[in-house]
Enzyme design. Sequence first.
Site, PDB file in Angstrom:
ATOM      1  N   SER A  56       0.842  -1.200   0.000  1.00 42.22           N
ATOM      2  CA  SER A  56       0.000   0.000   0.000  1.00 42.22           C
ATOM      3  C   SER A  56       0.873   1.245   0.000  1.00 42.22           C
ATOM      4  CB  SER A  56      -0.898   0.015   1.241  1.00 42.22           C
ATOM      5  OG  SER A  56      -1.523   1.265   1.406  1.00 42.22           O
ATOM      6  N   TYR A  80      -2.319  -0.636  10.008  1.00 44.13           N
ATOM      7  CA  TYR A  80      -2.317  -1.109   8.622  1.00 44.13           C
ATOM      8  C   TYR A  80      -1.132  -0.527   7.865  1.00 44.13           C
ATOM      9  CZ  TYR A  80      -3.846  -1.837   3.797  1.00 44.13           C
ATOM     10  OH  TYR A  80      -3.909  -2.203   2.471  1.00 44.13           O
TER      11      TYR A  80
END
Length: 255
Positions: A147, A160
Amino acid sequence: MDIKGRAAIVTGSSSVVGIGAETAKLIASKGCNVLINYVSNYEGAEETAAACRSHGVDSFSVQGNVSKDEDCRNMVKAAIERWGQLDVLVNNAAVTKTVPQGDLEGLSAQDFHDIYSVNVVGNFQMTRAAAPHLTKSGDAAVVNISSIGAFKGNGSCMAYSASKGALNTLTISLARQLAPEVRVNAICPGGLLGNWTRKIMDDEAYQRRVQAAETEYPLRKAVMPTDVAKVALWLIEDAALMTGEAFRMDAGQHL
């Protein structure tokens, strides 16, 4: 690498239109057999496998949670028993929790453990289980779906983004250890739209992202799961001299 007649595992590929499923279908369209992995979405996994088989390849689904080493080894075992080889691994399975980055009290130690167990440990365990067979292939590829949060420290929650930063470092370590037979790279999407984003955003936040993509991102467009799948395929088929890289794919947001 010519992937026609080869074999692949794509984790977290049961959502039919998510990154994992789109990658699996694209790989299948090139003639590669694909194992579809799911945790609870059996129907979605079967639909994705059927879509892969429509390209004339073999595809089947296997239940497994990548945070469990036994499940990872069972997935690899199933692929080897079916095809006798394993040439491609796409580590897409991921989890998160929606907590504003500024809400430090909104995350517990257990939240970090739960997210890391899939996003980092799961990627490691899958690659470890697959490594002997990927190495035997002699020309294999691992693609980790990371990501842009790994670089920007933003996203659905701090745990995350931190897990994706760790995944990028893991990508480098695995690339070093598995060379020269296996290439290991990561893709870091940002500004992603689609079902993953809808799951972690309410409708208002999702529409704000749609608007931002059209007006604020330098390339004036959002990233879709099919876009990520195309980059994954390129890393598998054509990036013969690239390993240990983490590719930012965010329509220019990082600029």
